[in-house]
Motif scaffolding. Structure first.
Motif, mmCIF file in Angstrom:
data_model
loop_
_atom_site.group_PDB
_atom_site.id
_atom_site.type_symbol
_atom_site.label_atom_id
_atom_site.label_comp_id
_atom_site.label_asym_id
_atom_site.label_seq_id
_atom_site.Cartn_x
_atom_site.Cartn_y
_atom_site.Cartn_z
ATOM 1 N N ASP A 180 -40.659 -25.869 18.475
ATOM 2 C CA ASP A 180 -41.269 -25.236 17.288
ATOM 3 C C ASP A 180 -40.281 -24.305 16.614
ATOM 4 O OD1 ASP A 180 -43.646 -26.459 17.691
ATOM 5 O OD2 ASP A 180 -44.744 -24.677 18.365
ATOM 6 N N HIS A 181 -39.517 -23.540 17.413
ATOM 7 C CA HIS A 181 -38.572 -22.579 16.821
ATOM 8 C C HIS A 181 -37.543 -23.298 15.957
ATOM 9 C CE1 HIS A 181 -39.447 -19.207 19.948
ATOM 10 N NE2 HIS A 181 -40.366 -19.283 19.004
ATOM 11 N N ILE A 182 -37.054 -24.411 16.459
ATOM 12 C CA ILE A 182 -36.070 -25.166 15.666
ATOM 13 C C ILE A 182 -36.748 -25.722 14.412
ATOM 14 C CG2 ILE A 182 -34.564 -27.194 15.653
ATOM 15 C CD1 ILE A 182 -33.960 -26.620 18.591
ATOM 16 N N TYR A 187 -39.451 -24.748 12.743
ATOM 17 C CA TYR A 187 -39.817 -23.766 11.710
ATOM 18 C C TYR A 187 -38.602 -23.006 11.163
ATOM 19 C CZ TYR A 187 -44.719 -24.711 12.610
ATOM 20 O OH TYR A 187 -45.937 -25.328 12.732
ATOM 21 N N SER A 188 -37.553 -22.843 11.963
ATOM 22 C CA SER A 188 -36.369 -22.160 11.406
ATOM 23 C C SER A 188 -35.744 -23.032 10.317
ATOM 24 C CB SER A 188 -35.345 -21.830 12.497
ATOM 25 O OG SER A 188 -34.779 -23.013 13.015
ATOM 26 N N LEU A 189 -35.898 -24.357 10.444
ATOM 27 C CA LEU A 189 -35.362 -25.251 9.410
ATOM 28 C C LEU A 189 -36.318 -25.341 8.217
ATOM 29 C CD1 LEU A 189 -34.022 -28.125 11.699
ATOM 30 C CD2 LEU A 189 -32.699 -26.343 10.553
ATOM 31 N N ALA A 233 -27.224 -17.096 19.496
ATOM 32 C CA ALA A 233 -28.159 -17.746 20.426
ATOM 33 C C ALA A 233 -29.172 -18.611 19.689
ATOM 34 C CB ALA A 233 -28.893 -16.670 21.211
ATOM 35 N N ILE A 234 -29.305 -19.854 20.122
ATOM 36 C CA ILE A 234 -30.303 -20.718 19.486
ATOM 37 C C ILE A 234 -31.251 -21.323 20.527
ATOM 38 C CG2 ILE A 234 -30.690 -22.789 18.062
ATOM 39 C CD1 ILE A 234 -28.120 -22.077 16.553
ATOM 40 N N THR A 235 -30.744 -22.148 21.433
ATOM 41 C CA THR A 235 -31.759 -22.858 22.220
ATOM 42 C C THR A 235 -31.324 -23.257 23.629
ATOM 43 O OG1 THR A 235 -33.541 -24.455 21.933
ATOM 44 C CG2 THR A 235 -31.315 -25.231 21.454
ATOM 45 N N GLU A 288 -30.699 -7.630 18.643
ATOM 46 C CA GLU A 288 -32.041 -7.813 18.103
ATOM 47 C C GLU A 288 -32.109 -9.247 17.580
ATOM 48 O OE1 GLU A 288 -34.978 -7.603 16.704
ATOM 49 O OE2 GLU A 288 -35.824 -5.735 17.406
ATOM 50 N N VAL A 289 -33.296 -9.674 17.152
ATOM 51 C CA VAL A 289 -33.394 -11.049 16.651
ATOM 52 C C VAL A 289 -33.957 -11.088 15.221
ATOM 53 C CG1 VAL A 289 -33.629 -11.990 18.982
ATOM 54 C CG2 VAL A 289 -35.662 -11.513 17.656
ATOM 55 N N GLY A 290 -33.798 -10.003 14.475
ATOM 56 C CA GLY A 290 -34.235 -10.061 13.078
ATOM 57 C C GLY A 290 -34.901 -8.804 12.551
ATOM 58 N N VAL A 297 -19.179 -11.647 13.345
ATOM 59 C CA VAL A 297 -20.516 -11.857 12.786
ATOM 60 C C VAL A 297 -21.177 -13.009 13.530
ATOM 61 C CG1 VAL A 297 -19.754 -11.148 10.475
ATOM 62 C CG2 VAL A 297 -19.895 -13.546 11.036
ATOM 63 N N GLY A 298 -22.489 -13.017 13.534
ATOM 64 C CA GLY A 298 -23.222 -14.104 14.187
ATOM 65 C C GLY A 298 -24.027 -14.882 13.156
ATOM 66 N N MET A 299 -24.088 -16.192 13.362
ATOM 67 C CA MET A 299 -24.914 -17.044 12.490
ATOM 68 C C MET A 299 -25.687 -18.004 13.374
ATOM 69 S SD MET A 299 -22.940 -18.260 9.088
ATOM 70 C CE MET A 299 -21.443 -18.789 9.825
ATOM 71 N N ALA A 300 -26.959 -18.182 13.085
ATOM 72 C CA ALA A 300 -27.756 -19.123 13.876
ATOM 73 C C ALA A 300 -28.265 -20.267 13.000
ATOM 74 C CB ALA A 300 -28.892 -18.395 14.575
ATOM 75 N N THR A 301 -29.257 -19.992 12.142
ATOM 76 C CA THR A 301 -29.878 -21.091 11.396
ATOM 77 C C THR A 301 -28.902 -21.910 10.542
ATOM 78 O OG1 THR A 301 -32.076 -20.122 11.458
ATOM 79 C CG2 THR A 301 -31.670 -21.658 9.678
ATOM 80 N N PRO A 302 -27.919 -21.301 9.858
ATOM 81 C CA PRO A 302 -27.016 -22.160 9.063
ATOM 82 C C PRO A 302 -26.312 -23.209 9.913
ATOM 83 C CG PRO A 302 -26.681 -19.846 8.503
ATOM 84 C CD PRO A 302 -27.591 -19.875 9.695
HETATM 85 C C1 LIG Z 1 -34.238 -21.923 16.670
HETATM 86 C C2 LIG Z 1 -33.780 -20.547 17.047
HETATM 87 C C3 LIG Z 1 -33.933 -20.104 18.347
HETATM 88 C C4 LIG Z 1 -33.472 -18.830 18.725
HETATM 89 N N1 LIG Z 1 -33.586 -18.438 20.035
HETATM 90 C C5 LIG Z 1 -33.035 -17.265 20.421
HETATM 91 C C6 LIG Z 1 -32.989 -16.902 21.794
HETATM 92 O O1 LIG Z 1 -33.438 -17.633 22.664
HETATM 93 N N2 LIG Z 1 -32.434 -15.689 22.119
HETATM 94 C C7 LIG Z 1 -31.919 -14.855 21.159
HETATM 95 O O2 LIG Z 1 -31.382 -13.798 21.488
HETATM 96 N N3 LIG Z 1 -31.961 -15.180 19.854
HETATM 97 C C8 LIG Z 1 -32.486 -16.356 19.465
HETATM 98 N N4 LIG Z 1 -32.491 -16.699 18.134
HETATM 99 C C9 LIG Z 1 -32.099 -15.698 17.132
HETATM 100 C C10 LIG Z 1 -30.673 -15.869 16.645
HETATM 101 O O3 LIG Z 1 -29.737 -15.717 17.698
HETATM 102 C C11 LIG Z 1 -30.356 -14.844 15.529
HETATM 103 O O4 LIG Z 1 -30.423 -13.532 16.062
HETATM 104 C C12 LIG Z 1 -31.312 -14.938 14.365
HETATM 105 O O5 LIG Z 1 -31.642 -16.292 14.088
HETATM 106 C C13 LIG Z 1 -30.755 -14.311 13.089
HETATM 107 O O6 LIG Z 1 -29.585 -14.968 12.653
HETATM 108 P P1 LIG Z 1 -29.608 -15.994 11.405
HETATM 109 O O7 LIG Z 1 -30.276 -15.288 10.268
HETATM 110 O O8 LIG Z 1 -28.164 -16.305 11.142
HETATM 111 O O9 LIG Z 1 -30.377 -17.210 11.829
HETATM 112 C C14 LIG Z 1 -32.893 -17.979 17.750
HETATM 113 C C15 LIG Z 1 -32.740 -18.444 16.435
HETATM 114 C C16 LIG Z 1 -33.160 -19.702 16.086
HETATM 115 C C17 LIG Z 1 -32.963 -20.164 14.672
#
Ligand SMILES: Cc1cc2nc3c(=O)[nH]c(=O)nc-3n(C[C@H](O)[C@H](O)[C@H](O)COP(=O)(O)O)c2cc1C
Length: 351
Positions: A8-10, A12-14, A62-64, A184-186, A278-283
């Motif tokens: 679901d996280h993948i 909805y993030s897309l 961090a993603i998955t 943090e995660v957002g 810097v960190g990037m996840a969704t892109p």
């Molecule tokens: C599908 C998905 C799963 C994620 N799972 C985790 C996780 O398990 N642990 C974590 O610390 N952050 C997790 N994150 C958060 C990302 O590491 C990151 O902090 C957040 O997405 C903000 O970065 P962005 O705006 O570049 O996506 C996840 C992000 C996405 C998109």
């Protein structure tokens, strides 16, 4: 339950857009330097985070992991990290500590990128023993400990007790064999908590600010909850959180900036605010899901090319030099920081 949550996280993030809260980077401007006194070959984009050398400042955050169905996703991310010589983090490894059946969804990352920089990841409730197991699981060079209180509160199945985290992080730092990075995660990190975290002995803080992937929106979509935009905008914009953290960060610690970093100029602004990376996840996950590896690698190399251009235009030969270039802070960000007792004029008159 955990396995379907990963998918679901993948999904909805897309599907969801960034925001609605803004990252604050539109309030940050760099000053053009018409006499940089530098050549292209002198621009050095290598950096270090938590004492670990990195080839370039872009870290795949961090993603998955933790479900059979995401093994292929992690394999792809690891190959991408390998091709681009980038550091990467895996998603929370708690799932594999509970269920060895899903270990391979994480281990594949080390298999595909044997000599790469890889960060482990767990929540702040993890025991020191679990943190060490997570590190060993993927032979990680560092471990990220994530803080995600807002996300947990929206999740029906989420945690409700957040006490003792700080003391637990200090215990993890004491016993784990690699540097610890707290992220943090957002919702970002304020200076008061950054100071407390710094005192635990961690080596770096990852901002994880508001303005990018929104886990409140993701969890609301999962639970079919209709939240007001003001609720979805809870948190500290990434640029503001970065400046708050830098105002208290001890010199021996590093800051990684993440949360809505989408363009090369946002990368440069993050580094100019004092970030080492810097960190990037969704892109990253988006480009890998929607295009092929060759396209994704060339997108990444273009970002690095633009980063070099902006460094030259700012007169900065290295990432460290970028933290000395003048930065103008305006608008809402300036008002916020004034209200928080942080002097922004010092950024504009740097030499
Ligand atoms: C599908 C998905 C799963 C994620 N799972 C985790 C996780 O398990 N642990 C974590 O610390 N952050 C997790 N994150 C958060 C990302 O590491 C990151 O902090 C957040 O997405 C903000 O970065 P962005 O705006 O570049 O996506 C996840 C992000 C996405 C998109």
């Amino acid at each position: 339950m955990r396995q379907s949550r990963k998918l679901d996280h993948i999904k909805y993030s897309l599907a969801l857009a960034d925001g609605p809260g803004l990252s604050g980077f539109s309030d940050i401007s760099l000053v053009h330097n018409c006499l940089p006194n530098l050549g292209w070959e002198e621009i050095n984009i290598s950096s270090s985070i938590a004492g670990i050398y990195i080839n370039n400042p872009l870290i795949i955050n961090a993603i998955t992991g933790g479900a059979h169905d995401v093994t292929a996703v992690n394999e792809q991310i690891a190959e991408f990290a390998c091709h681009t010589h980038s550091a990467m983090a895996v998603g929370s490894q708690y799932a594999a500590l509970e269920d060895p059946e899903v270990l391979q969804s994480y281990r594949v990352v080390r298999e595909k990128n044997p000599s790469g920089i890889i960060f482990a990841n767990l929540g702040a409730y993890a025991t020191p023993r679990q943190a060490q197991l997570a590190v060993e699981m993927i032979d990680a060079q560092a471990i990220q400990i994530h803080l995600n209180v807002a996300q947990e509160l929206i999740m029906t199945e989420g945690d409700r007790n957040f006490s003792g985290y700080l003391a637990n992080i200090a215990k993890i730092v004491e016993s784990v064999s690699v540097p610890v990075i707290v992220k943090e995660v957002g919702c970002g990190i304020a200076k008061e908590q950054a100071k407390l975290l710094a005192a635990t002995g961690i080596k770096a803080i990852d901002v994880g600010g508001m303005g990018g992937t929104n886990f409140l929106a993701i969890e609301a979509a999962r639970s079919k909850l209709n939240l007001y935009p003001e609720t979805l905008s809870w948190g500290i914009p990434t640029a503001i959180s970065a400046i708050e953290i830098m105002s208290v960060l001890p010199k021996h610690m590093d800051m990684m900036v993440s949360g809505g970093i989408r363009t090369a100029l946002e990368v440069i602004k993050s580094l100019a605010l004092g970030g080492s990376a810097v960190g990037m996840a969704t892109p990253v996950i988006r480009i890998l899901q929607e295009k092929d590896m060759e396209f994704a690698v060339s997108w990444f190399n273009n970002l690095l090319h633009e980063i070099r251009c902006y460094m030259l235009l700012s007169g900065a030969a290295s990432i460290k030099d970028l933290s000395k270039v003048p930065v103008v802070i305006s608008g809402y960000t300036k008002d916020w920081l004034a209200a928080r007792g942080i002097d922004t004029t010092q950024y504009g008159i740097r030499k």
